[in-house]
Design a protein around this motif. Structure first.
Motif, short mmCIF file in Angstrom:
data_model
loop_
_atom_site.label_atom_id
_atom_site.label_comp_id
_atom_site.label_asym_id
_atom_site.label_seq_id
_atom_site.Cartn_x
_atom_site.Cartn_y
_atom_site.Cartn_z
N PRO A 1 0.70 -1.08 -0.07
CA PRO A 1 0.08 0.03 -0.06
C PRO A 1 0.85 1.31 -0.07
O PRO A 1 0.33 2.11 -0.71
N MET A 2 1.98 1.35 0.73
CA MET A 2 2.85 2.54 0.77
C MET A 2 3.31 3.14 -0.56
O MET A 2 3.37 4.26 -0.54
N ALA A 3 3.73 2.12 -1.31
CA ALA A 3 4.34 2.87 -2.54
C ALA A 3 3.28 3.15 -3.57
O ALA A 3 3.61 4.53 -4.11
N TRP A 4 2.10 2.83 -3.34
CA TRP A 4 1.14 3.54 -4.18
C TRP A 4 0.69 4.75 -3.46
O TRP A 4 0.26 5.90 -4.02
N LEU A 5 0.68 4.82 -2.11
CA LEU A 5 0.26 5.96 -1.47
C LEU A 5 1.22 7.24 -1.81
O LEU A 5 0.67 8.12 -2.04
N VAL A 6 2.36 6.85 -1.54
CA VAL A 6 3.54 7.84 -1.62
C VAL A 6 3.47 8.60 -2.86
O VAL A 6 3.56 9.69 -3.05
N THR A 7 3.40 7.74 -3.78
CA THR A 7 3.44 8.26 -5.26
C THR A 7 2.22 8.96 -5.73
O THR A 7 2.37 10.09 -6.46
N SER A 8 1.16 8.59 -4.98
CA SER A 8 -0.07 9.58 -5.40
C SER A 8 -0.14 10.88 -4.69
O SER A 8 -1.13 11.70 -4.97
#
Length: 449
Positions: free
Chosen positions: A347-354
């Protein structure tokens, strides 16, 4: 006369080009469609891209269920890939722009949570349909994607556009403010946030008028953004999660489980992944922050991969099956891995890049992130079974090395974004020990020069 293929090695049992082409066709389609979707999202808003994605999903699921040969199956997979490209490009942006800063982790993290939930449901459907004796269970499995596709298509039609997108595209400011107030609640003063939106939109308009968003990304001032857009999805695939998601049943059958047991083992791992993803997004991301989850998950995944590689090296050889005890250990280690991935990089890779991209490059940056993710997933899907055949258990040691590198990357170069408004995210880079040498306050002036 005995034929050599009767004695196929355990690690090479499922090295099928047809299986590889079917799996990887989705990724290459998603790669190209996400780049095209960037323009749609930038010019017409986030909602139209979601509507298009839902329609493509629906078409792909219908063709998959009605397929008469492998070519129709691959074409259906390509249509699904187009749908994934559009939705992966637009939905994370939509969620991040709609979410209040203090709850952005929980709301934006819902994207990956729903992906985990969808994979779990898919595994349950596969487990159920493989029991259909008549041989048409796979049609039910493929066409069932029409159910979420319909929800996505119909739901997107009735969703409002984000205030950021309305302002950025020169829409009605009064309508944008009313919408922002409705989203945040009647008791919340949105004056400061609205002024920040206006200011960031003015900055974005000047920047875009100077250069196209994709050309902006290569400017020195956006160096940290383009690095994150490339590195985070690249590392996401290096974890080995695609191997687990798509080939877990194959892997479990390789170690000696029957087909139904292998599918059930995959279902169990998905339940664990979903529970950890829910915990990370709803509870931890907005409390302990993104970096802590990146680092703890990375350490746990390295340990799981190293141990898994060691167990496979000692317990499974080219021929024969593993002992039941070792097979249970393998399943347990896969569960540890998916749990760690679920609370961290998933979840964090998608969250940070968004949430890190300024408005002027937000759509373009997200499309780069999605494209790299698809490119790496394609490379993994295209090569995984052949590499597993060649490296055997050493493949998991390779993944362990990749996870170690990405954990160090997160420790040194990923800033903490918890609770920071998207319009103020620029100060993180200016305060960072390394990225501050690239980021300046006079962004537009630098770009025009």
């Amino acid at each position: 006369m005995k034929r050599d293929h009767i004695h196929v090695r355990n690690y090479c049992k499922f090295n099928s080009q047809a299986l590889t082409a079917f799996t990887s066709s989705l990724y290459i389609a998603g790669l190209f469609s996400s780049l095209f979707a960037s323009r749609i999202t930038e010019k017409y808003g986030r909602r139209p891209s979601m509507v298009i994605g839902g329609a493509l999903f629906l078409a792909g699921s219908a063709m998959g269920g009605a397929a008469m040969n492998v070519y129709m199956l691959i074409l259906a997979r390509i249509l699904l890939g187009f749908g994934v490209g559009f939705t992966n490009q637009s939905i994370p942006l939509y969620l991040s722009e709609m979410a209040p800063p203090r709850h952005r982790g929980a709301i934006s993290g819902g994207f990956d949570t729903c992906i985990s939930f969808g994979i779990l449901i898919a595994n349950l459907i596969n487990y159920s349909t493989q029991k259909i004796k008549a041989g048409w269970g796979w049609r039910v499995s493929l066409s069932s994607a029409a159910i979420p596709a319909t929800f996505l298509l119909v739901g997107s039609i009735f969703l409002p556009e984000t205030p950021s997108s309305i302002i950025h595209r020169g829409g009605d400011l009064h309508h944008a403010r009313i919408l922002l107030q409705k989203i945040r609640g009647a008791s919340v003063d949105v004056s400061e946030e609205f002024e920040d939106l206006i200011a960031s939109t003015t900055e974005a308009s000047k920047a875009v008028s100077a250069k196209h968003p994709f050309f902006l990304l290569v400017q020195r001032n956006y160096r940290p953004h383009i690095v994150m857009a490339i590195a985070l999805p690249l590392f996401l695939q290096v974890t080995g999660i695609s191997a687990v998601n798509f080939y877990a049943p194959v892997m479990f059958r390789t170690i000696g489980q029957k087909e139904s047991a292998a599918l059930m083992s995959a279902v169990i791992t998905r339940v664990i992944n979903l529970l950890c993803t829910l915990t990370a997004t709803l509870v931890l991301a907005d409390r302990v922050g993104r970096r802590v989850l990146f680092l703890t998950g990375g350490v746990a995944m390295v340990g799981a991969h190293v141990t898994l590689g060691a167990v496979l090296m000692s317990g499974m050889h080219d021929h024969g099956t593993m002992s039941k005890e070792n097979a249970y250990v393998v399943v347990a280690l896969v569960c540890v891995f998916v749990a760690a991935f679920g609370w961290s990089w998933g979840p964090m890779a998608w969250l940070v890049t968004s949430e890190i991209f300024p408005l002027e490059i937000r759509s373009a940056g997200q499309s780069i992130q999605v494209s790299v993710n698809f490119l790496m997933a394609f490379a993994v899907a295209q090569s995984l079974l052949a590499v597993l055949c060649g490296l055997k258990a050493g493949l998991f040691l390779f993944f362990a090395g990749g996870v170690m590198v990405m954990t160090l990357f997160a420790y040194w170069l990923v800033p903490e974004t918890k609770g920071v408004p998207m319009e103020q995210m620029g100060r993180l880079w200016m305060d960072h020990w390394y990225w501050k040498k690239f980021v300046t306050t006079n962004k537009v002036e630098d770009m025009i020069k």
